[in-house]
Design a protein around this motif. Structure first.
Motif, PDB file in Angstrom:
ATOM      1  N   LYS A   2       0.854  -1.183   0.000  1.00 21.56           N
ATOM      2  CA  LYS A   2       0.000   0.000   0.000  1.00 21.56           C
ATOM      3  C   LYS A   2       0.888   1.229   0.000  1.00 21.56           C
ATOM      4  O   LYS A   2       1.921   1.273   0.673  1.00 21.56           O
ATOM      5  N   SER A   3       0.490   2.243  -0.788  1.00 19.09           N
ATOM      6  CA  SER A   3       1.243   3.489  -0.830  1.00 19.09           C
ATOM      7  C   SER A   3       0.290   4.663  -0.811  1.00 19.09           C
ATOM      8  O   SER A   3      -0.831   4.574  -1.319  1.00 19.09           O
ATOM      9  N   THR A   4       0.721   5.745  -0.225  1.00 22.06           N
ATOM     10  CA  THR A   4      -0.001   7.005  -0.262  1.00 22.06           C
ATOM     11  C   THR A   4       0.958   8.066  -0.767  1.00 22.06           C
ATOM     12  O   THR A   4       2.046   8.230  -0.219  1.00 22.06           O
ATOM     13  N   ASP A  31      -7.644  -0.701  -5.175  1.00 29.01           N
ATOM     14  CA  ASP A  31      -8.006   0.043  -3.957  1.00 29.01           C
ATOM     15  C   ASP A  31      -7.589   1.515  -4.016  1.00 29.01           C
ATOM     16  O   ASP A  31      -7.050   2.060  -3.046  1.00 29.01           O
ATOM     17  N   SER A  42      -4.118   7.123  -2.436  1.00 25.17           N
ATOM     18  CA  SER A  42      -3.653   5.863  -1.854  1.00 25.17           C
ATOM     19  C   SER A  42      -4.070   4.728  -2.774  1.00 25.17           C
ATOM     20  O   SER A  42      -5.132   4.782  -3.398  1.00 25.17           O
ATOM     21  N   THR A  44      -3.072   0.210  -3.754  1.00 28.78           N
ATOM     22  CA  THR A  44      -2.318  -1.013  -3.519  1.00 28.78           C
ATOM     23  C   THR A  44      -1.645  -1.406  -4.824  1.00 28.78           C
ATOM     24  O   THR A  44      -2.245  -1.299  -5.891  1.00 28.78           O
TER      25      THR A  44
END
Length: 89
Positions: A2-4, A31, A42, A44
């Motif tokens: 996951k990244s934001t 996502d 954000s 995935t």
């Protein structure tokens, strides 16, 4: 994973709609969530290559990552992306 990412030029729901649609269409990206208040997106992803593709797509849409160059051209492109997002709602 996951990244934001904090991005530039994010102004409204139209921008968010465009970003969500375009980033979600990338292979192996899921996502996707855009937060207008924090100017962040954000999502995935599976590997660093996909993360780079998201960053490139955001820049292409006029929403460079915070800290990257934000040219007049990027700002103009973001207005077009925003308008497109508003029309597709």
């Amino acid at each position: 994973m996951k990244s934001t990412l904090v991005i530039q030029n994010l102004k409204c729901g139209g921008c968010a709609n465009t970003i969500t649609t375009k980033i979600s269409s990338l292979e192996y990206i899921t996502d996707v969530e855009v937060d207008v208040e924090t100017s962040s997106v954000s999502f995935t992803f599976q590997n660093a290559n996909e993360l780079q593709k998201v960053k490139e797509k955001l820049a292409h849409l006029g929403y460079p990552i915070d800290g990257d160059k934000n040219s007049v051209v990027s700002k103009a492109i973001s207005y077009v992306s925003c308008a497109t997002g508003k029309m597709s709602n």
